[in-house]
Scaffold this active site. Sequence first.
Site, short mmCIF file in Angstrom:
data_model
loop_
_atom_site.label_atom_id
_atom_site.label_comp_id
_atom_site.label_asym_id
_atom_site.label_seq_id
_atom_site.Cartn_x
_atom_site.Cartn_y
_atom_site.Cartn_z
N HIS A 182 -0.60 12.56 -20.93
CA HIS A 182 -1.40 12.01 -22.04
C HIS A 182 -1.33 10.49 -22.05
O HIS A 182 -2.34 9.80 -22.13
CB HIS A 182 -0.86 12.52 -23.38
CG HIS A 182 -1.14 13.95 -23.68
ND1 HIS A 182 -2.40 14.51 -23.55
CD2 HIS A 182 -0.34 14.96 -24.12
CE1 HIS A 182 -2.35 15.78 -23.90
NE2 HIS A 182 -1.11 16.07 -24.25
N ASP B 214 -5.04 17.97 -24.02
CA ASP B 214 -4.49 19.33 -24.05
C ASP B 214 -5.55 20.35 -23.64
O ASP B 214 -6.74 20.21 -23.94
CB ASP B 214 -3.98 19.66 -25.45
CG ASP B 214 -2.70 18.92 -25.78
OD1 ASP B 214 -1.85 18.77 -24.89
OD2 ASP B 214 -2.55 18.48 -26.94
N HIS C 125 4.36 16.62 -19.53
CA HIS C 125 3.15 16.95 -20.29
C HIS C 125 2.70 15.74 -21.12
O HIS C 125 1.52 15.35 -21.09
CB HIS C 125 3.42 18.15 -21.19
CG HIS C 125 2.28 18.52 -22.10
ND1 HIS C 125 1.41 19.54 -21.81
CD2 HIS C 125 1.89 18.01 -23.29
CE1 HIS C 125 0.52 19.64 -22.78
NE2 HIS C 125 0.79 18.72 -23.70
N GLU C 126 3.64 15.13 -21.84
CA GLU C 126 3.29 13.99 -22.68
C GLU C 126 2.99 12.75 -21.85
O GLU C 126 2.15 11.92 -22.22
CB GLU C 126 4.42 13.70 -23.67
CG GLU C 126 4.72 14.83 -24.64
CD GLU C 126 3.51 15.25 -25.44
OE1 GLU C 126 2.65 14.39 -25.74
OE2 GLU C 126 3.39 16.45 -25.75
#
Length: 956
Positions: A180, A187, A176-177
Amino acid sequence: MSEPKSLGILSSMPKRHHLLFVCSLRSLILLVILSPELLLLGTSLQLQDNAYDGLLFAIHPRVSEDENLVPKIMGMITEASSYLFNATKRRVYFGNVKILIPDTWKARNYSQAKWESYEKANIIIADWYRKRRDDPYTLQYKGCGEEGQYIHFTPNFLLNDNLTATYGSRGRVFVHEWAHLRWGVFDEYNNEKPFYMAGHNQVKVTRCSSELTGIFVCEKNTCTQENCIIHNLFKEGCMFIHNNTQNATASIMYMQSLSSVVEFCNASTHNQEAPNLQNQMCSLRSTWDVIMDSDDFRKSLPMAAAALPPPPTFSLLQTGDRVVCLVLDVSGKMAEADRLLRLHQAAEFYLLQVVETDTYVGIVSFSRKGSIRALPRQLRNHKDRRQLSSALPTSATANTGANICSGLGMGLQAIESLHGNAYGSVIILATSGDDGDISNCLSTVINSGSTIHTIALGPFVDENLEELSTLTGGLKFFASDRASSNGLIDAFSRISSGTGDIFRQPVQLDSTGEIVDIHQHVSRTVTVDGGLGKDTVFLVTWQTSGPPDIVLQDPSGKKYFTEDFNTNPGLRSSYLRIPETAKTGYWIFWLNNTHSSPQALRMAVSSRASDDGVPPVTVTAHVNKDGVHFPHSVIIYADVKQGFYPILEANVTAVIEPEMGEPVRLELFDDGAGADIIKNDGIYSRYFFSFTVNGRYSLKVHVYQENHIRRLPNSIPGSHAMYVPGYIVNGNIQMNAPKKSTGDGDIQVQKWGFNRTTSGGSFSVLDAPTGPYLDVFPPCRIINLEAIRKEEEIILSWTAPGDDFDQGQAASYEMRMSKCLQKIRDDFRNAILVNISKLIPQPAGSRETFVFTPGLLTEDQQQQLDGETGEGNSIYLAIQALDEASLKGPVSNIVQAALLVPQNTSSVTARELLILRGVLTAVGSIVTICLLIFVAHCTFSRKKKSRKKDNRAKLL
């Protein structure tokens, strides 16, 4: 703007700039072909054959040593690699991963770090200041599709297995990170807007995909979605709890913790209506669409179906002794414009104040050949610093050129005299030479393992110089010849050890210079704020012989005079080191020019943290591009924070200085508009495009904040893995432990405020016009359009853009609407035009408000709206700004609002007539039945009364 714009001074040799730029590019390409290892240097992280190699983790030196931490990192990446491989449809995985162990941990069987450092890491492991928080977090403040700065994990997140219940497994969180950081997606949840209204006033959850199921919970009890709404406002304490078992497979950027979620939302599963950052920043595009447009996926194909990626490999590195070598140019050009004198002043300040205690420092000078002036020695006290500073060069060699490779070679030789190699060392190269032969030693320097920071002095430095910094991960600076410029002091003050330990590093409070007339004075107020005061130094330098009159007053009123300063007339510098801890408060400087002609007077102030428990406020500045071609702009960023907490409402000013000409001052903002994509995250930013000449530009940032009451924020804006409050398991609500407060919660009274000054390095400009030019800069994109429904009105608000990006004042706005989301996104110019002509744009940065009502639509527009297909009475609106030259800015983010549209009685459809006829028939039938019942009731009553009278007669 219809009028041509006037540019300043013309660069003297534009053809030379282009030729050397091409030569530089060719030499860089040749080196990469000859030495594939160079691909892994400087930027470290590279994608090769579907594998990310060179991923760098770094543990902060103040993290307590724990033997379990490194295995936890390895386990996280091993799980993440497999999860990432499947989520990207067999495209990418993690190969070699480096973990940098701090020198505060015991030395074990670790390899020696080369150029790797904490400040260059992709992922940092560090604690937060004061109250514990463990949100996995990515520092991300650029636009859609642009890389972030770093991922931040706390040691507790990696060591505490209980946190996996609230965030999901660590490998999933890392992916998830990673999205980014690497691909610039955002998000898909929104803690501030967890629900939104759609269709026929239906409550929907801000999620992606919309197929994820769960129930509404009010104060930890089940409730209907209607219970979450009170007068169109969402009830406090209302939340949506997901089922722990799902069928939906997306999305990782929403809730990677669910076992079924193994994909990013794509075009078919993406929820375009959700009010989240992904939709706002990426124009409603799905995360998968953005990822597929990245450079990574343009050059990588999925692996064969039968192929499986190998598990990641790990390299454990540890930093060794800190070794620095100053490599200083003494060629003939250094005698011009007092360059060598100012270099000596700045280098001495670096040795006396900036470089950290226990660092090994050496000095090399060079012109045609290099010469070792001092082998590296450890600086343990002020006496060591003074002795070493005496070895700095004091004179230039007339009529000689500068052989930069010779200087670098001698610098490496000096460094290698310590331990036999240059791994982990730093070279600070300062030169005014136009060498042209740097490519001859690039490979040697890069493979040495040394980081090169470059400082260009004056306007004629080799165009290839910055390659040394780029390929070794160093910083790059430019110092002009302006007499009042403090660029060299700023450059040396910006160079740190790279360990990330801000308690040991000096903080530059102020740095400024000014031309002062005869018998005139300049005054300056500098704040020494709480947490600082240790090792505080005030430095004064001047242009001509003889020091100015100096008066320095501390917060208690005590004064220091010229005779209290350590003065070196030959070096034209004076400094005062405050004994013990400097008093907190306002320190006032007065510098009086006693010379017989105007002269430049310069001053600088630095200090260190006095309290190991309170990190000082720090500022980091940079631009988004090392080089730019007109008419493109650069974006200036200044990250103002205390520890990891953002500092809000500061006054931030950038000073941009070209090779020739006067500096430009530009105020930066943290308002979530224009170049600043997230409001109140402590990142202040602005577009810059006022290029007056070709060549190098230096960046400097001043920050100050007056005394006020400050409260550390309860949440940090930006990109986080979602905290999951609970799940529905077999129909039962199972809540996780409540999230701890992320802010300090205590009011901090900042009685004195603070000052900070820092260098943001340098960047280069090519193809700047030589004279007046037509307007080529449109207004910037509006990224914070908001819509609030109030009765039958829609109140729209946004931040005004400028005539040129986020500066000036736009000429007009164009707003359009549609019931079809795809239409306003893909075909904005043909959507329904909203009459907004009476709204005159305000200056950039102002808050704009516009009230939209159905009455603004003409009859034709109303009919067009009625004919559009859409869900319920929802409409979508977007806006763009135009300047005086009719240049249009990009279309804004799209907002949704519910609208009660009055129907036109003159255009009733056949279907509506049929419905109306049916309703009237039904009503008529009901009325007839009611009348019959009423008549029958009356008749029965009369007969009943008649029978009663007859019975009475019989009884009588």
